[in-house]
Design a protein around this motif. Sequence first.
Motif, PDB file in Angstrom:
ATOM      1  N   ASN A  51      10.462   1.911  14.815  1.00 25.94           N
ATOM      2  CA  ASN A  51       9.475   1.010  15.414  1.00 25.94           C
ATOM      3  C   ASN A  51       9.825  -0.434  15.080  1.00 25.94           C
ATOM      4  O   ASN A  51      10.804  -0.711  14.416  1.00 25.94           O
ATOM      5  CB  ASN A  51       8.055   1.359  14.947  1.00 25.94           C
ATOM      6  N   SER A  52       8.986  -1.367  15.555  1.00 21.53           N
ATOM      7  CA  SER A  52       9.185  -2.800  15.292  1.00 21.53           C
ATOM      8  C   SER A  52       7.928  -3.411  14.699  1.00 21.53           C
ATOM      9  O   SER A  52       7.552  -4.542  15.023  1.00 21.53           O
ATOM     10  CB  SER A  52       9.563  -3.526  16.592  1.00 21.53           C
ATOM     11  N   LEU A  53       7.266  -2.678  13.814  1.00 22.10           N
ATOM     12  CA  LEU A  53       6.049  -3.174  13.197  1.00 22.10           C
ATOM     13  C   LEU A  53       6.378  -4.196  12.110  1.00 22.10           C
ATOM     14  O   LEU A  53       7.477  -4.188  11.553  1.00 22.10           O
ATOM     15  CB  LEU A  53       5.249  -2.010  12.608  1.00 22.10           C
ATOM     16  N   PRO A  54       5.423  -5.092  11.777  1.00 24.14           N
ATOM     17  CA  PRO A  54       5.707  -6.153  10.792  1.00 24.14           C
ATOM     18  C   PRO A  54       5.723  -5.657   9.350  1.00 24.14           C
ATOM     19  O   PRO A  54       5.176  -4.602   9.028  1.00 24.14           O
ATOM     20  CB  PRO A  54       4.557  -7.139  11.020  1.00 24.14           C
ATOM     21  N   ASP A  55       6.351  -6.469   8.495  1.00 26.24           N
ATOM     22  CA  ASP A  55       6.327  -6.279   7.054  1.00 26.24           C
ATOM     23  C   ASP A  55       5.737  -7.520   6.405  1.00 26.24           C
ATOM     24  O   ASP A  55       5.728  -8.611   6.994  1.00 26.24           O
ATOM     25  CB  ASP A  55       7.735  -6.030   6.506  1.00 26.24           C
ATOM     26  N   TYR A  56       5.257  -7.368   5.151  1.00 21.02           N
ATOM     27  CA  TYR A  56       4.554  -8.459   4.464  1.00 21.02           C
ATOM     28  C   TYR A  56       5.155  -8.666   3.066  1.00 21.02           C
ATOM     29  O   TYR A  56       5.279  -7.720   2.291  1.00 21.02           O
ATOM     30  CB  TYR A  56       3.068  -8.137   4.346  1.00 21.02           C
ATOM     31  N   PHE A  57       5.517  -9.901   2.776  1.00 17.60           N
ATOM     32  CA  PHE A  57       6.091 -10.289   1.493  1.00 17.60           C
ATOM     33  C   PHE A  57       5.147 -11.262   0.792  1.00 17.60           C
ATOM     34  O   PHE A  57       4.683 -12.236   1.418  1.00 17.60           O
ATOM     35  CB  PHE A  57       7.441 -10.980   1.703  1.00 17.60           C
ATOM     36  N   PHE A  58       4.827 -10.987  -0.488  1.00 16.76           N
ATOM     37  CA  PHE A  58       3.976 -11.951  -1.193  1.00 16.76           C
ATOM     38  C   PHE A  58       4.686 -13.306  -1.214  1.00 16.76           C
ATOM     39  O   PHE A  58       5.888 -13.399  -1.468  1.00 16.76           O
ATOM     40  CB  PHE A  58       3.614 -11.477  -2.604  1.00 16.76           C
ATOM     41  N   ALA A  59       3.951 -14.365  -0.894  1.00 14.02           N
ATOM     42  CA  ALA A  59       4.519 -15.714  -0.811  1.00 14.02           C
ATOM     43  C   ALA A  59       4.606 -16.301  -2.211  1.00 14.02           C
ATOM     44  O   ALA A  59       3.602 -16.388  -2.924  1.00 14.02           O
ATOM     45  CB  ALA A  59       3.667 -16.594   0.094  1.00 14.02           C
ATOM     46  N   LEU A  60       5.792 -16.728  -2.596  1.00  9.61           N
ATOM     47  CA  LEU A  60       6.004 -17.227  -3.944  1.00  9.61           C
ATOM     48  C   LEU A  60       5.101 -18.419  -4.253  1.00  9.61           C
ATOM     49  O   LEU A  60       4.533 -18.524  -5.347  1.00  9.61           O
ATOM     50  CB  LEU A  60       7.478 -17.625  -4.113  1.00  9.61           C
ATOM     51  N   HIS A  61       4.914 -19.298  -3.278  1.00  8.10           N
ATOM     52  CA  HIS A  61       4.149 -20.522  -3.546  1.00  8.10           C
ATOM     53  C   HIS A  61       2.666 -20.233  -3.772  1.00  8.10           C
ATOM     54  O   HIS A  61       1.961 -21.020  -4.402  1.00  8.10           O
ATOM     55  CB  HIS A  61       4.339 -21.535  -2.414  1.00  8.10           C
ATOM     56  N   LYS A  62       2.177 -19.083  -3.289  1.00  4.15           N
ATOM     57  CA  LYS A  62       0.765 -18.755  -3.464  1.00  4.15           C
ATOM     58  C   LYS A  62       0.434 -18.379  -4.915  1.00  4.15           C
ATOM     59  O   LYS A  62      -0.721 -18.423  -5.328  1.00  4.15           O
ATOM     60  CB  LYS A  62       0.375 -17.607  -2.524  1.00  4.15           C
ATOM     61  N   SER A  63       1.445 -17.990  -5.682  1.00  2.02           N
ATOM     62  CA  SER A  63       1.226 -17.645  -7.092  1.00  2.02           C
ATOM     63  C   SER A  63       1.689 -18.754  -8.026  1.00  2.02           C
ATOM     64  O   SER A  63       1.586 -18.604  -9.252  1.00  2.02           O
ATOM     65  CB  SER A  63       1.979 -16.348  -7.442  1.00  2.02           C
ATOM     66  N   TRP A  64       2.156 -19.869  -7.485  1.00  3.60           N
ATOM     67  CA  TRP A  64       2.789 -20.912  -8.293  1.00  3.60           C
ATOM     68  C   TRP A  64       1.860 -21.437  -9.380  1.00  3.60           C
ATOM     69  O   TRP A  64       2.220 -21.506 -10.548  1.00  3.60           O
ATOM     70  CB  TRP A  64       3.258 -22.041  -7.377  1.00  3.60           C
TER      71      TRP A  64
END
Length: 640
Positions: free
Chosen positions: A313-326
Amino acid sequence: SQGAYSINVFFSDYHLPEGGKLFLYNSDRSHVIGSFTHENNSENNILPIRPVQGDEIIVEYQEPKNVAFEARLKISEVNHDYRDLLNYEPKIEAPSSMSCMPDILCQNKDDKNNRSSVLITINGTTACSGALINNTNNDGTPLLLTAVHCLNNSFTNPNVDYTLRAGSVICFFNYNKPVCKLRMKGSEEMTVAGTTPASIAIKNDMALLQLKETPPDYYKPYYAGWNADSTARKNLPFINIHHPSGSVAKYGYSGKELSLSDFETDLFNPNSHWKVQFWDIGSTANGSSGSPLFNNEGLIVGGLSGGGSLCSNSLPDYFFALHKSWEYTPDVGELLKNCLDPNNTGAMRCNGFDPSPEDYSIFRLSNSDYNGSDSLVISKLNAPGSGPVFGHNSLMTTEYAEEFNVDNLSEIIGTYLITSTYSLNFGAGVKINLYQNSLSPENIMATEVFLPRYAGYDNTSESFIEYLKSMGSSTESFIKFSNKIDLKGKFYISYSIAYPSSYTFIVYNALFGSEKANTTWYKNTQGNWIKATEHPNAPMSTSLAIEPLIRYKNPTGITQTRKDKSQIFYNKATQELLFETENADKIDTIEIYSVTGRLMKRIKNQGNHTVNISDLPKENIFIVKCISGNDITTNKVAVF
């Protein structure tokens, strides 16, 4: 016990005489435990046994004649594992479900970030992915970025002890497929066991851990750079290096700009994740969690939390954003900012750090190009002979060798072997010999016994132990030599196998794509070494899939590139560094680093021409950095 993932037994009465040996194994002997001996006798005469993989277990006891007494053995429990709790070993991928995921070696050959990405196992039951990450000090602090949910069973355990769970982490370095054309496992011997939490932000799924030991230089670790800026989404394309299902490293590519998004769960903070809308190449799967997402500058911008992408399939993936935990208040440890920018420089991006200088060469020697015009095969004997030419066969040959040559003075660290599927009887091992100059017994420089094992975590004892590797598929293995051995010129690496035998051992050999000189030898039954081209039954020009890992030796004094022609020498008698320079009085600070980048000593200089380093570990190579104001000169010094 039909359908069991594994079986284990409990001996309620165990007392063996000296010389007695107990083994437990499954039907195809791909998983063997033992031997247990009289040294396992205890005051309470019991012996619990860890699980043996599969739904059939065989218990074998061997007792010599003339022992002091007969053994007592009583099995009171046989346990059927229905939840697959056997310690996790790195896997080989299932082609049908991961056919769209290119192997990293075959897609992204020379990228340093390949060396930063690691397969990790947690608590002996879970596999995830992660990456070594740099800090602004460039000091080689072994920080590991991964996902929080890897540490707490996907949030099924709200009371998880993160320190205890982090302590069970094992990192497998360079777990890559070595040959593009074959389906095989990577080497499992380059590991570091145990981490501590540095910064954990549960609601962002961001976990930064610190390894308890710095990876050795021959692992060739690389500390990836990072970008903690919110504009990182524009630096496309994006690359993902991951270990789906605990397999060899895979490659993903997305050419679309990232968007900041909620993950499709209420477990995480709103807008805390980068959304990869789809993959142009590859996808992710279970086990990819925690893997790094690199921007077009090769900098980490986040780590995988999850998603729905599959090859189908071509469903999305999600990566925790580094800047959100800075600057997010962590649940465990310090601010992420304090860990990655320890001196508060204000930097929002940091380049990667390679602790091995370019001229401090560590490399694999190979007589073939397995990923080019050559291919690997198991050559068979011609009739009336039977069996593989370079393994157990009807000709009863027992030792095979590969010839190498190095022009510069070098140190051999160990050797890789690429083997076909084989079974190993009771972990008896295969003997590896290193010959210098010629294949004669007096020229054997080192001998190692190859016991194919991997690092695992034992929940019962909360400690790390070695398990026998599963060798049911083609596998690369690394055998490290116990001692430092210097080489120059011609040398040979051989493996010898025993007869009679109930196990098989075969190393691949090359089918050359063009005319090449033979480098393979075998010992016949008369004990004479013969070139493979002169084999009486299957003559051929070939090379064996043996690749030694070599380190060039550095001289004791290396001239600086500065115009003052300064030199640094090591005086072994006084354990001092000697600075032969007219500008020594201008050196403000001297910093001494290990080759892995760890700061070992910092000295404020007062015009001295000598520095005592007797407090540093012996038998090491250090990098010496001389600082005069803003002028930095680096010199490499070999300490013998």
